[in-house]
Design an enzyme around this catalytic site. Structure first.
Site, short mmCIF file in Angstrom:
data_model
loop_
_atom_site.label_atom_id
_atom_site.label_comp_id
_atom_site.label_asym_id
_atom_site.label_seq_id
_atom_site.Cartn_x
_atom_site.Cartn_y
_atom_site.Cartn_z
N GLY A 1 0.99 -1.29 0.04
CA GLY A 1 -0.13 0.07 0.05
C GLY A 1 0.86 1.17 -0.02
O GLY A 1 0.44 2.45 0.57
N GLY B 1 -0.05 5.08 -0.87
CA GLY B 1 -1.03 5.79 -0.04
C GLY B 1 -0.81 7.01 0.90
O GLY B 1 0.57 7.34 0.78
N GLN B 2 -1.42 7.39 1.56
CA GLN B 2 -1.21 8.54 2.35
C GLN B 2 -0.11 8.32 3.36
O GLN B 2 0.93 9.24 3.51
CB GLN B 2 -2.65 9.10 3.24
CG GLN B 2 -2.25 10.31 3.93
CD GLN B 2 -3.43 10.61 4.96
OE1 GLN B 2 -4.30 9.79 5.19
NE2 GLN B 2 -3.19 11.90 5.47
N ASP C 1 2.60 -1.61 -4.62
CA ASP C 1 1.15 -1.26 -4.42
C ASP C 1 0.17 -1.67 -5.47
O ASP C 1 0.94 -2.11 -6.71
CB ASP C 1 0.95 0.36 -4.51
CG ASP C 1 -0.24 0.88 -3.95
OD1 ASP C 1 -0.34 1.41 -2.83
OD2 ASP C 1 -1.32 0.52 -4.43
N ILE C 2 -0.91 -2.05 -5.46
CA ILE C 2 -1.65 -2.37 -6.57
C ILE C 2 -1.43 -1.45 -7.78
O ILE C 2 -1.76 -1.81 -8.97
CB ILE C 2 -3.19 -2.65 -6.12
CG1 ILE C 2 -3.65 -3.53 -7.10
CG2 ILE C 2 -4.00 -1.41 -5.96
CD1 ILE C 2 -5.12 -4.20 -6.64
N ASP D 1 -0.90 -6.97 -5.96
CA ASP D 1 -2.17 -7.08 -5.19
C ASP D 1 -1.80 -7.96 -4.15
O ASP D 1 -1.54 -9.15 -4.18
CB ASP D 1 -3.07 -7.74 -6.06
CG ASP D 1 -4.41 -7.63 -5.60
OD1 ASP D 1 -4.61 -7.73 -4.36
OD2 ASP D 1 -5.50 -7.81 -6.58
N TYR E 1 -15.27 -1.61 7.80
CA TYR E 1 -13.85 -1.25 8.04
C TYR E 1 -13.54 -1.46 9.56
O TYR E 1 -12.40 -2.18 9.57
CB TYR E 1 -13.69 0.37 7.64
CG TYR E 1 -12.35 0.69 8.09
CD1 TYR E 1 -11.21 0.44 7.04
CD2 TYR E 1 -12.21 1.68 9.20
CE1 TYR E 1 -10.09 0.81 7.29
CE2 TYR E 1 -10.97 2.32 9.13
CZ TYR E 1 -9.74 1.84 8.33
OH TYR E 1 -8.31 2.51 8.56
N LYS F 1 -10.77 -4.28 10.89
CA LYS F 1 -9.65 -3.81 11.89
C LYS F 1 -9.66 -4.77 13.13
O LYS F 1 -8.64 -5.13 13.57
CB LYS F 1 -9.75 -2.30 12.19
CG LYS F 1 -9.41 -1.38 11.25
CD LYS F 1 -7.98 -1.69 10.63
CE LYS F 1 -7.68 -0.90 9.49
NZ LYS F 1 -6.33 -1.14 8.70
P1 NAD Z 1 -4.69 5.00 1.55
O1 NAD Z 1 -5.97 4.77 1.33
O2 NAD Z 1 -3.94 6.26 1.49
O3 NAD Z 1 -3.80 3.90 0.96
C1 NAD Z 1 -3.80 2.46 0.81
C2 NAD Z 1 -2.91 1.90 -0.42
O4 NAD Z 1 -3.40 0.61 -0.34
C3 NAD Z 1 -3.29 2.47 -1.67
O5 NAD Z 1 -2.34 3.06 -2.43
C4 NAD Z 1 -3.98 1.47 -2.38
O6 NAD Z 1 -3.68 1.65 -3.96
C5 NAD Z 1 -3.46 0.35 -1.71
N1 NAD Z 1 -4.29 -1.01 -2.06
C6 NAD Z 1 -5.45 -1.11 -2.01
N2 NAD Z 1 -6.03 -2.49 -2.36
C7 NAD Z 1 -4.81 -2.99 -2.60
C8 NAD Z 1 -4.51 -4.32 -2.72
N3 NAD Z 1 -5.42 -5.07 -2.98
N4 NAD Z 1 -3.09 -4.69 -2.92
C9 NAD Z 1 -2.20 -3.81 -2.74
N5 NAD Z 1 -2.46 -2.23 -2.45
C10 NAD Z 1 -3.62 -2.10 -2.37
O7 NAD Z 1 -4.54 4.47 3.17
P2 NAD Z 1 -3.57 4.85 4.27
O8 NAD Z 1 -4.10 6.11 4.97
O9 NAD Z 1 -2.33 5.01 3.76
O10 NAD Z 1 -3.79 3.82 5.34
C11 NAD Z 1 -2.76 2.76 5.36
C12 NAD Z 1 -3.23 1.90 6.44
O11 NAD Z 1 -3.26 2.67 7.59
C13 NAD Z 1 -4.44 1.18 6.26
O12 NAD Z 1 -4.42 0.03 6.67
C14 NAD Z 1 -5.49 2.19 7.07
O13 NAD Z 1 -6.76 1.37 7.53
C15 NAD Z 1 -4.69 2.36 8.26
N6 NAD Z 1 -5.14 3.70 8.91
C16 NAD Z 1 -5.11 4.91 8.18
C17 NAD Z 1 -5.46 5.96 8.92
C18 NAD Z 1 -5.64 7.28 8.07
O14 NAD Z 1 -5.92 8.24 8.80
N7 NAD Z 1 -4.90 7.62 7.05
C19 NAD Z 1 -6.01 5.88 10.19
C20 NAD Z 1 -5.88 4.87 10.81
C21 NAD Z 1 -5.57 3.69 10.38
N1 SER Z 2 -8.82 7.89 8.93
C1 SER Z 2 -9.18 6.57 8.79
C2 SER Z 2 -10.65 6.70 8.24
O1 SER Z 2 -11.35 7.79 8.34
C3 SER Z 2 -9.56 5.94 10.19
O2 SER Z 2 -8.86 4.52 10.16
O3 SER Z 2 -11.06 5.61 7.54
#
Ligand code: NAD
Ligand code: SER
Length: 315
Positions: A8, A11-12, A34-35, A53, A142, A146
């Site tokens: 992933g 992502g963010q 990443d996918i 993936d 979601y 988790k």
């Molecule tokens: P994001 O959505 O920005 O990034 C997720 C990434 O996963 C994306 O780049 C997407 O292309 C990739 N992805 C989706 N399906 C996929 C697959 N089948 N195979 C490979 N890659 C795949 O999410 P994020 O904010 O970077 O979050 C990362 C992790 O942290 C997640 O598990 C999320 O639940 C957790 N998290 C994030 C936050 C937040 O506020 N950003 C808060 C709590 C937990």
């Molecule tokens: N920032 C995330 C969401 O809103 C919390 O896991 O989905």
């Protein structure tokens, strides 16, 4: 941690974690996957980038064995609002992807970082000073993935000795990469709107209080936990961590200190409001403080100042 894989990675969190890990452990030792294709050269150069993936076990195995991976930061996931639109896909990616990663960790003795979330709690959980160990009955798909993920990580540790560690992140705020479809995304969107048009129409109610954290603290928490002395960890996994807790109204007021002409209105999205209403307002993160020395650096004023500084430089 010598050879690290981040799933992933575009992502963010991943797009910033990759850079931090590469600076610390060497570019060639941190693989991004990443996918999606990488959006910019930062992820593909100077370190390796793979299309993966996480539901594809054989490609995952190939990447791990060919590169002698010893640690996986498993970030690939569907976030809360997107997951609510595609519940079956959310279960498939979030659960089957994690199961594949855990199996690889078991077979090849890799350590694992798994990010859980405030979403792992539900309406029956105490919403203020939310304890580390408490009732977890989330009402979103979601959140269900988790809690299940937290339990699966614990199971692989107790049953197979997999060093699976994790955090319950609050909403994360960052200036580099836009969030991927969560409920706390408003707290990032508001900065783009403030700079572009000095106005933001918020999809949550003015008084919706949620836990939040600035990205530098989120990265620091993940790396500190993964490098912590394992004998000091009583929980090991699913640690509550927080840095600040505020409402859209309070965030807007802090932005107005820097941009006085900024205004906010509220156009509530019932789906995301219901999700936010089911989450805690403020978690108790004393277990993380005691067991591995967690301490946030950024509070609300410091985060807003730094975000505006970074975004004005970027825009
Ligand atoms: P994001 O959505 O920005 O990034 C997720 C990434 O996963 C994306 O780049 C997407 O292309 C990739 N992805 C989706 N399906 C996929 C697959 N089948 N195979 C490979 N890659 C795949 O999410 P994020 O904010 O970077 O979050 C990362 C992790 O942290 C997640 O598990 C999320 O639940 C957790 N998290 C994030 C936050 C937040 O506020 N950003 C808060 C709590 C937990
Ligand atoms: N920032 C995330 C969401 O809103 C919390 O896991 O989905």
């Amino acid at each position: 941690m010598k050879k690290i894989l981040v799933t992933g990675a575009t992502g963010q969190i991943g797009s910033e974690l990759i850079m931090t890990l590469r600076n610390r452990y060497g570019a060639g030792n941190v693989l991004a996957a990443d996918i999606k294709p990488a959006l910019n050269d930062e992820l593909t150069q100077p370190g390796p980038y793979y299309r993966l993936d996480v539901r594809d076990l054989s490609t995952l195995k190939q990447i791990v064995t060919a590169n002698n991976i010893d640690t996986i930061f498993h970030l690939a996931s569907l976030l809360s609002a997107v997951a609510e639109q595609k519940p079956q896909q959310a279960w498939d990616v979030n659960m089957n992807g994690l199961m594949n990663v855990l199996e690889i960790c078991r077979e090849y003795r890799c350590a694992l970082f798994f990010p859980s979330s405030i979403a792992a709690f539900g309406t029956e959980t105490p919403s203020m000073d939310t304890p580390q160990d408490t009732i977890q009955r989330p009402t979103t798909i979601y959140g269900i993935t988790k809690v299940s993920g937290e339990l699966l990580c614990d199971y692989y540790f107790h049953r197979f000795g997999v060093d699976a560690r994790g955090l319950r992140y609050p909403g994360l705020i960052s200036s580099k990469t836009l969030p991927g479809g969560g409920t706390t995304d408003y707290a990032v969107d508001i900065f783009y709107a403030a700079i572009k048009s000095q106005h933001y129409a918020c999809f949550l109610r003015a008084d919706t209080q949620l836990d939040m954290m600035y990205m530098p603290d989120a990265l620091d928490a993940a790396i500190t936990l993964m490098t912590a002395d394992s004998t000091q960890l009583k929980h090991r996994n699913a640690f509550n961590v927080t840095a600040m807790s505020f409402t859209p109204q309070q965030l807007a007021a802090e932005i107005q200190k820097h941009i006085p002409e900024f205004t906010i209105t509220y156009s509530v999205d019932p789906l995301r409001q219901a999700i936010a209403d089911s989450w805690p307002r403020h978690m108790n993160d004393s277990a993380a403080r005691t067991e591995w020395g967690w301490q946030a650096q950024f509070d609300l004023p410091a985060m807003v100042k730094d975000m505006l500084l970074n975004m004005r430089l970027l825009n």
